[in-house]
Enzyme design. Sequence first.
Site, PDB file in Angstrom:
ATOM      1  N   LEU A  61      39.502  37.106  32.910  1.00  0.00           N
ATOM      2  CA  LEU A  61      39.732  37.467  34.317  1.00  0.00           C
ATOM      3  C   LEU A  61      40.952  36.747  34.900  1.00  0.00           C
ATOM      4  CD1 LEU A  61      36.012  37.625  35.553  1.00  0.00           C
ATOM      5  CD2 LEU A  61      37.467  39.473  34.716  1.00  0.00           C
ATOM      6  N   ARG A  62      41.506  35.802  34.118  1.00  0.00           N
ATOM      7  CA  ARG A  62      42.825  35.189  34.381  1.00  0.00           C
ATOM      8  C   ARG A  62      42.921  34.290  35.607  1.00  0.00           C
ATOM      9  NH1 ARG A  62      43.859  36.008  29.332  1.00  0.00           N
ATOM     10  NH2 ARG A  62      44.942  37.898  28.762  1.00  0.00           N
ATOM     11  N   ASN A  92      40.121  30.658  28.945  1.00  0.00           N
ATOM     12  CA  ASN A  92      41.545  30.328  28.781  1.00  0.00           C
ATOM     13  C   ASN A  92      42.342  30.625  30.046  1.00  0.00           C
ATOM     14  OD1 ASN A  92      41.146  33.073  28.264  1.00  0.00           O
ATOM     15  ND2 ASN A  92      42.778  33.215  26.747  1.00  0.00           N
ATOM     16  N   ASP A 303      36.744  42.177  25.253  1.00  0.00           N
ATOM     17  CA  ASP A 303      37.937  41.333  25.120  1.00  0.00           C
ATOM     18  C   ASP A 303      39.037  41.856  26.051  1.00  0.00           C
ATOM     19  OD1 ASP A 303      39.693  39.361  24.455  1.00  0.00           O
ATOM     20  OD2 ASP A 303      39.899  39.907  22.348  1.00  0.00           O
TER      21      ASP A 303
HETATM   22  O1  DOR Z   1      44.069  39.624  22.032  1.00  0.00           O
HETATM   23  C1  DOR Z   1      43.586  38.645  22.572  1.00  0.00           C
HETATM   24  N1  DOR Z   1      43.945  38.277  23.810  1.00  0.00           N
HETATM   25  N2  DOR Z   1      42.689  37.910  21.895  1.00  0.00           N
HETATM   26  C2  DOR Z   1      42.255  36.725  22.354  1.00  0.00           C
HETATM   27  O2  DOR Z   1      41.473  36.103  21.690  1.00  0.00           O
HETATM   28  C3  DOR Z   1      42.786  36.180  23.624  1.00  0.00           C
HETATM   29  C4  DOR Z   1      43.232  37.266  24.503  1.00  0.00           C
HETATM   30  C5  DOR Z   1      44.016  36.789  25.699  1.00  0.00           C
HETATM   31  O3  DOR Z   1      43.587  35.838  26.352  1.00  0.00           O
HETATM   32  O4  DOR Z   1      45.033  37.417  26.035  1.00  0.00           O
END
Ligand code: DOR
Length: 426
Positions: A61-62, A92, A303
Amino acid sequence: MSGSIVIKNGTIINRTLQLVVDVKIENGFVAEVGKNLKGDTQLDASGCIVSSGFVDLHAHLREPGKEEAETIETGSRAGALGGYTALVAMPNTDPPQDSVAVIDFVREQGKRAGLVDVVPSGCITLGRLGESLAPMAELARAGVTFFTDDGNGVQDAALMRRALEYARGLGVTLAQHCEVAELTKGAVMNECRCCTDLGLPGWPAIAEELMVFRDIELVRITGASMHFLHLSTKRSVELVRAGKRDGLPITAEVTPHHLSLTEELLGSYNPVFKVNPPLRSAGDIQALKAGLLDGTIDAIATDHAPHPRRDKEMSLDMAPPGMLGLETALGVVLAEGACEIRDIVALMSWNPAKIARIDKTHGCDVAAGNKANLCVFDPELTWSIDINRLASKSVNTPYLGRTLRGRVRHTIFNGSPTVIDGQARR
Ligand code: DOR
């Protein structure tokens, strides 16, 4: 919208029942299931399935930190349009979700948006750096039950073993992004014959499978429960199948894109197809689908990985991996015809709710007394994406121009509609 709502003439899919009925919702709960029900508001569901709302175990969700790509509000709206009532938010972010302060912030922003339950995952290691453990006990006390360094795998086997030992004591689940980093340096696509022809560095299947194997063995000696994120290869499915046969407490997910898109698409050199783990071969897809059918794979998770346009417009080697998923998951999975509708409800709602440990309020049967977190979808409707109408702040979808099948008509979160006739509440 206040007062009671009646969903008319839909086919409810529960664990032991499938029936055309009306569903009455009042004060956040399912009040009644039956014929000819009346309420203050009626939502038509003829020709549609009424199920528990979908639960995504894997949404980026950034927020905080990368709001240019997505915010918790825009990601929640994308989720609601996809039929989701709960999203597990990946850690992340910037700063990462390794402190109670960030976890509380994510949860609060989720409540403020009020469109889905936003369930923050916690980091396994501090800063997702893979060097020392995050304060798992403190995070668990703050209600975190799902820990992952997703985006990275935990490389250090001793640290992972310790994390599993803590997890067992705390009664939480660890979720692994399986990637041995030494084997994927500079890689942009699956290691295969076409990657050599295209001159693109290959990402070998073994980079995933080695970590799946290692972690299954660590689960065997620690007894902790472990979830495998976005599995993409045939051998990974076989390893999980064997681990489950041994009675180990492991679960696994697969994404809609790994079920529907193959490595050859990278021949376009278009970064929209770059993802981690990479798109694999048709044989891998076949094995993933077999894993869905025999219960080796427990969940379909998106994902959902939004990225700003200018990042995804860089060259293939520079562009970040990831693609949107929340608004298209159902349409992609149904178009693939990989499983029956009932299996889809299990894979997108019942099972992930249990894995995320939110099954008291999500993934419940559509029955009186249960929380009204529901999804109403037309399983036959075909449609294609209008890029100007995505709720997500980003547009990195690989499905432009494809025909999808099955579309969400209404979503009910906590008794209130978040989507009516395909339109999200603003
Ligand atoms: O493709 C991906 N993007 N795989 C991941 O594990 C992380 C994700 C991202 O955070 O952009």
